[in-house]
Write an enzyme that holds these catalytic residues in place. Structure first.
Site, mmCIF file in Angstrom:
data_model
loop_
_atom_site.group_PDB
_atom_site.id
_atom_site.type_symbol
_atom_site.label_atom_id
_atom_site.label_comp_id
_atom_site.label_asym_id
_atom_site.label_seq_id
_atom_site.Cartn_x
_atom_site.Cartn_y
_atom_site.Cartn_z
ATOM 1 N N CYS A 1 -24.839 14.497 28.700
ATOM 2 C CA CYS A 1 -25.797 13.398 28.514
ATOM 3 C C CYS A 1 -26.806 13.640 27.399
ATOM 4 O O CYS A 1 -26.505 13.469 26.233
ATOM 5 C CB CYS A 1 -26.494 13.099 29.839
ATOM 6 S SG CYS A 1 -27.298 11.465 29.843
ATOM 7 N N LYS B 1 -25.877 21.983 31.155
ATOM 8 C CA LYS B 1 -26.594 21.114 30.232
ATOM 9 C C LYS B 1 -27.635 21.933 29.474
ATOM 10 O O LYS B 1 -28.356 22.753 30.054
ATOM 11 C CB LYS B 1 -27.266 19.992 31.025
ATOM 12 C CG LYS B 1 -27.894 18.880 30.213
ATOM 13 C CD LYS B 1 -28.331 17.753 31.150
ATOM 14 C CE LYS B 1 -28.868 16.552 30.417
ATOM 15 N NZ LYS B 1 -29.143 15.429 31.352
ATOM 16 N N SER C 1 -2.500 -8.961 -13.211
ATOM 17 C CA SER C 1 -3.232 -9.342 -14.424
ATOM 18 C C SER C 1 -4.278 -10.405 -14.111
ATOM 19 O O SER C 1 -5.332 -10.454 -14.755
ATOM 20 C CB SER C 1 -2.263 -9.834 -15.505
ATOM 21 O OG SER C 1 -1.622 -11.039 -15.126
ATOM 22 N N TRP D 1 6.313 2.386 -10.313
ATOM 23 C CA TRP D 1 6.853 1.107 -10.775
ATOM 24 C C TRP D 1 6.057 0.643 -12.000
ATOM 25 O O TRP D 1 5.316 -0.322 -11.989
ATOM 26 C CB TRP D 1 6.801 0.073 -9.648
ATOM 27 C CG TRP D 1 7.527 -1.206 -9.934
ATOM 28 C CD1 TRP D 1 6.988 -2.431 -10.139
ATOM 29 C CD2 TRP D 1 8.946 -1.391 -10.047
ATOM 30 N NE1 TRP D 1 7.961 -3.366 -10.372
ATOM 31 C CE2 TRP D 1 9.179 -2.752 -10.321
ATOM 32 C CE3 TRP D 1 10.044 -0.531 -9.949
ATOM 33 C CZ2 TRP D 1 10.456 -3.273 -10.487
ATOM 34 C CZ3 TRP D 1 11.317 -1.059 -10.125
ATOM 35 C CH2 TRP D 1 11.510 -2.407 -10.372
ATOM 36 N N THR E 1 6.332 1.207 -16.587
ATOM 37 C CA THR E 1 7.044 1.786 -17.720
ATOM 38 C C THR E 1 6.150 2.810 -18.406
ATOM 39 O O THR E 1 5.021 2.496 -18.804
ATOM 40 C CB THR E 1 7.450 0.697 -18.726
ATOM 41 O OG1 THR E 1 8.324 -0.229 -18.073
ATOM 42 C CG2 THR E 1 8.167 1.307 -19.921
ATOM 43 N N ASN F 1 -7.683 -2.996 -31.521
ATOM 44 C CA ASN F 1 -8.202 -2.440 -32.772
ATOM 45 C C ASN F 1 -8.746 -3.539 -33.681
ATOM 46 O O ASN F 1 -9.797 -3.382 -34.309
ATOM 47 C CB ASN F 1 -7.109 -1.671 -33.505
ATOM 48 C CG ASN F 1 -6.712 -0.377 -32.804
ATOM 49 O OD1 ASN F 1 -5.626 0.140 -32.993
ATOM 50 N ND2 ASN F 1 -7.592 0.158 -31.971
ATOM 51 N N GLU G 1 -21.744 12.645 34.713
ATOM 52 C CA GLU G 1 -22.706 13.691 35.031
ATOM 53 C C GLU G 1 -23.037 13.663 36.527
ATOM 54 O O GLU G 1 -23.302 12.597 37.095
ATOM 55 C CB GLU G 1 -23.966 13.441 34.191
ATOM 56 C CG GLU G 1 -25.100 14.405 34.397
ATOM 57 C CD GLU G 1 -26.301 14.046 33.525
ATOM 58 O OE1 GLU G 1 -27.209 14.887 33.427
ATOM 59 O OE2 GLU G 1 -26.329 12.926 32.946
ATOM 60 N N GLY H 1 -12.329 -3.830 -29.525
ATOM 61 C CA GLY H 1 -12.424 -3.834 -28.069
ATOM 62 C C GLY H 1 -11.562 -2.765 -27.438
ATOM 63 O O GLY H 1 -11.071 -1.861 -28.106
ATOM 64 N N GLY I 1 -3.379 -8.201 -21.273
ATOM 65 C CA GLY I 1 -2.137 -8.965 -21.248
ATOM 66 C C GLY I 1 -2.079 -9.778 -19.962
ATOM 67 O O GLY I 1 -2.190 -9.208 -18.868
ATOM 68 N N VAL I 2 -1.956 -11.084 -20.091
ATOM 69 C CA VAL I 2 -1.917 -11.958 -18.915
ATOM 70 C C VAL I 2 -0.499 -12.483 -18.729
ATOM 71 O O VAL I 2 0.116 -12.997 -19.661
ATOM 72 C CB VAL I 2 -2.924 -13.119 -19.028
ATOM 73 C CG1 VAL I 2 -4.342 -12.608 -18.861
ATOM 74 C CG2 VAL I 2 -2.781 -13.861 -20.345
ATOM 75 N N SER I 3 0.010 -12.328 -17.514
ATOM 76 C CA SER I 3 1.393 -12.716 -17.238
ATOM 77 C C SER I 3 1.487 -13.872 -16.256
ATOM 78 O O SER I 3 2.569 -14.421 -16.052
ATOM 79 C CB SER I 3 2.154 -11.527 -16.648
ATOM 80 O OG SER I 3 1.609 -11.180 -15.380
#
Length: 642
Positions: free
Chosen positions: A172, A116, A362, A475, A477, A456, A47, A460, A355-357
Site C-alpha cells: 500500500c 510494509k 509524396s 522497397w 531504388t 541546384n 493488504e 533549394g 517529386g509528386v506522383s
C-alpha cells in the site's frame, strides 16, 4: 512453448472484519477460482486480507493474531494444489513487534514474509499505533507451522521454470512515498511488482492511484499488480472500493473499476520487460539479487503457453481512439515540418524540390513542406513540385499531382522522363520490352537526377518521400527514391501515412485540397513503373508484390521495437490480425519481411537525414546500427515447418 507471457491476477475477496475463518475461506476460494477459471499464475490479494485492514486496536489481541497465523497455514494448505505464486496480506509478530506483511505462498510452502516499509500515520491513517516499519535486511523466523521463513523487505521470488519471472512485493503506502521499495526491487531484478493494498475511497483518488500504478510500472520497466481492499472493509468513517489493476511498462492492461468487479486479470510479458531493460543503458541493475543485498527464493510453475486475453493492437503505430489518433497526427506533422523548417533555414534554401506522383507518400511530404514554409514565413511558390510522367503514369495520379500543387499554391513543373529513359536504354543496350528491374530502376534514377538538378537550379534542397515501411522492406531504388537531401517520411510507417493524409483532409479549410486528398487515399499504392492497363488504370500494385502494409507494419513494430522472436511475432499476429488474414498468408509475408529486412540493410546504412517521429526508426545514425551483411537464416529457420 513458453514465450514470456505470465497471467497475473488481483483478486479482492469479500472481507468480514476480524472474522479470520470466513476470510480464509474466501481467500482460498478466490485463489482456486483465479487459477482454475482464468489460469492465473501470480495471484495477489489485499493488504491484511486475512484479518481485515480495519481491525484497529483488535490488532493488540493475541486471539486475532493467533488466528491469523493459523489462517495463513490453512491458506497454504488449501492452495497447495494450485500451480501459482500467491501473495496475501496478514499481520505477523516478530521480535516483540507487529508487522503488516505480504506473505508469499506456493504449493503449500511459505516462501517469504515481506513487511510494509512505510507506515502512514496521518489523516485517516494511524497504522503506527499498531505496526512497526519492516526491516530491509532479511532474517528468518518460524511462522504458520513452517521453520526458517525469510522475513524482510529485500526479497525476490524467482521462478525456476520461467527465467524472467521474478516477483517482489510492497504494501500500500510503499507506493505513495518519494522512494518506493519497488525501485530497489526492480534494480535487484524483479520484473513483476505486487502491491497488497487497503486504500480507501475518496473523490478523485482512483484516478491518482491509477496514475501511480501505471507510472511506477513505466519507471521500473516492470509489471505491476495492484490489489486493494473492497467494501467489506468499510467501517466507521472509511469506505473501500476494491480498485484492482494490472499494468505493464506504463500501459494499463486490466482494471477492476472501483465499486465494480473486484478483480483484474491479464498477461504480463516478462521476456519483453527483460529485453527492454537490456536495451536501456540508463536502467542500471545489479548483476545478481545477492549483489543488491537481496535474498532470492526459488519456486516452480508448470507453465507452457499462456492463453492471451490482453488486447494485441493490430495497428501499433495508429491509436484506435479518434481523439488520440488526431493528436498523434498533429504531433507527427509538427515534428516533420519543424524538422524540415530547421534544415531549410540552416542551409539558407530558397526553395524545396519534391517529386509528386499523386501517391500517398509524396502527398504527405508535400503537405509537410507547405507547413514548413508557413513556419518560416516563406511563399509557397518556392515549393517546386515536379511531376515526371513515365511509362506507368496514369491520368488519375498525374491529375491529382497537378491539383495538389495548385491547392497548396506550389509551383508545378512537369518533366517527362520517357525520352531520357529511352535514350538511356539505347545507351546501355536494354530492350524496352524487357520489364525487369533495370526497366523500373532506370526510371526511378532518372527522376532523382532531375530533382537534384532542379534543386541546384533553384537554390533549394530535395525533400525525400520514402516512408519507414518501404525502408524496412528495402522497397526503394538504391540511389534513386532512396536518396534525397532530407527525408521527411523516413520514420513514418505506411499505415500512419494514410491517417496523416486523412487528418489533413478532414481538418483543412480548402474544399479543393480535401477532395484531392480523399482521392489520393482511394488510389492503390504503386510506384507506377510498369505500363498501365489497357483501360488506363494502375497495373503495378505494391502490396501484391511485397505484401500488405498492415501486416508488415505489425511485424516491423514487434521485431524492431520489441525485439521479439519470429514465433512470438507470428503468435501475436494471429491474435491481432487472424480475422483478416489466414495463417498461411501471415506466415508467407512474415518470411518475406525477414528476408527483405536483412537483405536490404545496405540501403538503410546510407540514408539521408530525416526526423524521428516514433520509437521505431531505422536511421543508421541512431536507432538501427545493423551490419549490412548479416544473415537472416537464424530467424527464418524458426519459421520452418509452419
Amino acid at each position: 512453448m513458453q514465450d514470456g507471457f505470465i497471467k497475473v491476477a488481483a483478486r479482492t475477496p469479500m472481507v468480514r472484519v476480524a472474522d479470520v475463518d470466513a476470510n480464509v475461506e474466501g481467500i482460498v476460494r478466490e485463489v482456486r477460482e483465479s487459477f482454475s477459471l482464468d489460469g492465473a499464475r501470480v495471484i495477489v490479494l489485499p493488504e491484511l486480507a486475512v484479518t481485515g485492514y480495519t481491525c484497529e486496536d483488535l490488532f493488540w489481541q493475541d486471539e486475532l493474531l493467533d488466528a491469523a497465523e493459523k489462517g495463513v497455514a490453512t491458506i497454504a494448505e488449501g492452495t497447495s494444489k494450485v500451480d501459482a505464486l500467491v501473495l496475501v496480506g496478514a499481520p505477523v509478530r516478530a521480535g516483540g513487534k507487529l508487522y503488516n506483511c505480504a506473505i508469499a505462498l506456493c504449493h503449500g510452502r511459505v516462501l517469504g514474509i515481506v513487511p510494509k516499509t512505510h507506515i502512514p500515520n496521518y489523516n485517516e491513517f494511524y497504522e503506527a499505533r499498531h505496526f512497526t516499519a519492516g526491516p530491509a535486511d532479511v532474517t528468518r523466523l518460524d511462522f504458520a507451522g513452517q521453520e526458517g521463513v525469510p522475513f524482510g523487505t529485500r526479497q525476490l521470488f524467482r521462478c525456476a521454470t520461467v527465467p524472467n519471472l521474478v516477483v517482489a512485493a510492497e504494501v500500500c503506502e510503499d507506493l505513495w512515498v518519494p522512494e518506493p521499495p519497488s525501485i530497489a526491487h526492480a534494480l535487484a531484478g524483479a520484473t513483476v511488482i505486487c502491491n497488497l493494498s487497503a486504500s480507501n475511497a475518496i473523490v478523485g483518488k482512483a484516478a491518482y492511484r491509477r496514475s501511480l500504478v501505471t507510472g511506477q510500472s513505466a519507471r521500473l520497466v516492470a509489471g505491476y499488480v495492484y490489489c486493494s481492499a473492497g467494501w467489506g472493509e468499510s467501517t466507521q468513517d472509511l469506505v473501500f472500493s476494491a480498485h484492482d489493476m494490472v499494468a505493464e511498462n506504463g500501459a494499463l492492461l486490466a482494471e477492476g473499476r472501483p465499486f465494480g468487479e473486484a478483480s483484474a486479470t491479464s498477461e504480463v510479458d516478462v521476456d519483453m520487460l527483460a529485453a527492454e531493460r537490456r536495451r536501456l543503458s540508463t536502467f542500471v541493475a545489479a548483476p545478481t539479487a545477492e549483489a543488491a543485498g537481496y535474498v532470492a527464493t526459488s519456486f516452480s510453475l508448470e507453465v507452457e503457453q499462456t492463453e492471451l486475453t490482453r488486447k494485441v493492437d493490430p495497428h501499433p503505430f495508429v491509436p484506435s481512439d479518434p481523439a488520440q489518433r488526431n493528436a498523434r497526427c498533429e504531433d507527427v506533422l509538427s515534428i516533420q515540418s519543424y524538422g524540415l523548417a530547421k534544415r531549410l533555414a540552416h542551409t539558407h534554401s530558397r526553395s524545396a524540390v519534391i517529386g509528386v506522383s499523386g501517391g500517398l507518400d509524396s502527398t504527405l511530404a508535400l503537405l509537410v513542406i507547405a507547413r514548413a514554409f508557413d513556419i518560416l514565413g516563406m511563399d509557397h511558390t518556392g515549393i517546386i513540385a515536379v511531376t515526371m510522367p513515365g511509362f506507368g503514369t496514369t491520368e488519375r495520379t498525374h491529375g491529382n499531382s497537378e491539383v495538389l500543387a495548385d491547392a497548396l499554391g506550389a509551383t508545378l513543373r512537369e518533366v517527362s522522363i520517357t525520352k531520357a529513359v529511352r535514350q538511356h536504354f539505347a545507351d546501355i543496350g536494354h530492350d524496352e520490352k524487357d520489364h525487369s528491374v533495370t526497366y523500373e530502376n532506370a526510371q526511378a534514377r532518372e527522376r532523382t537526377q532531375i530533382l537534384m538538378d532542379v534543386a541546384n537550379q533553384e537554390g533549394g534542397l530535395v525533400v525525400g518521400t520514402g516512408d519507414l515501411s518501404e525502408l524496412a522492406l528495402g522497397w526503394a531504388t538504391y540511389n534513386a527514391d532512396h536518396m534525397s537531401m532530407y527525408g521527411v517520411n523516413a520514420s513514418v510507417p505506411k499505415t500512419l501515412v494514410r491517417h496523416l493524409v486523412r487528418y489533413v483532409a478532414d481538418t483543412t479549410d480548402s474544399d479543393a485540397l480535401s477532395e484531392v486528398l480523399l482521392d489520393v487515399l482511394d488510389t492503390p499504392v504503386s510506384p507506377e513503373l510498369l505500363p498501365a492497363e489497357e483501360d488506363g488504370t494502375i497495373a503495378q500494385r505494391t502490396e501484391d508484390l511485397v505484401g500488405p502494409y498492415e501486416l508488415h507494419d505489425f511485424f516491423l513494430y514487434q521485431v524492431l521495437r520489441r525485439g521479439f522472436a519470429p514465433r512470438k511475432v507470428l503468435r501475436l499476429a494471429r491474435c491481432a490480425l487472424g480475422d483478416s488474414y489466414d495463417d498461411a498468408t501471415i506466415v508467407k509475408w512474415l518470411r518475406t519481411f525477414y528476408r527483405r529486412f536483412f537483405s536490404q540493410q545496405f540501403k538503410r546504412s546510407c540514408l539521408p537525414d530525416g526526423p524521428k517521429v516514433g520509437s521505431a526508426a531505422v536511421s543508421p545514425r541512431g536507432d538501427l546500427r545493423m551490419p549490412s551483411d548479416a544473415c537472416s537464416a537464424l530467424w527464418l529457420k524458426e519459421l520452418e515447418g509452419l
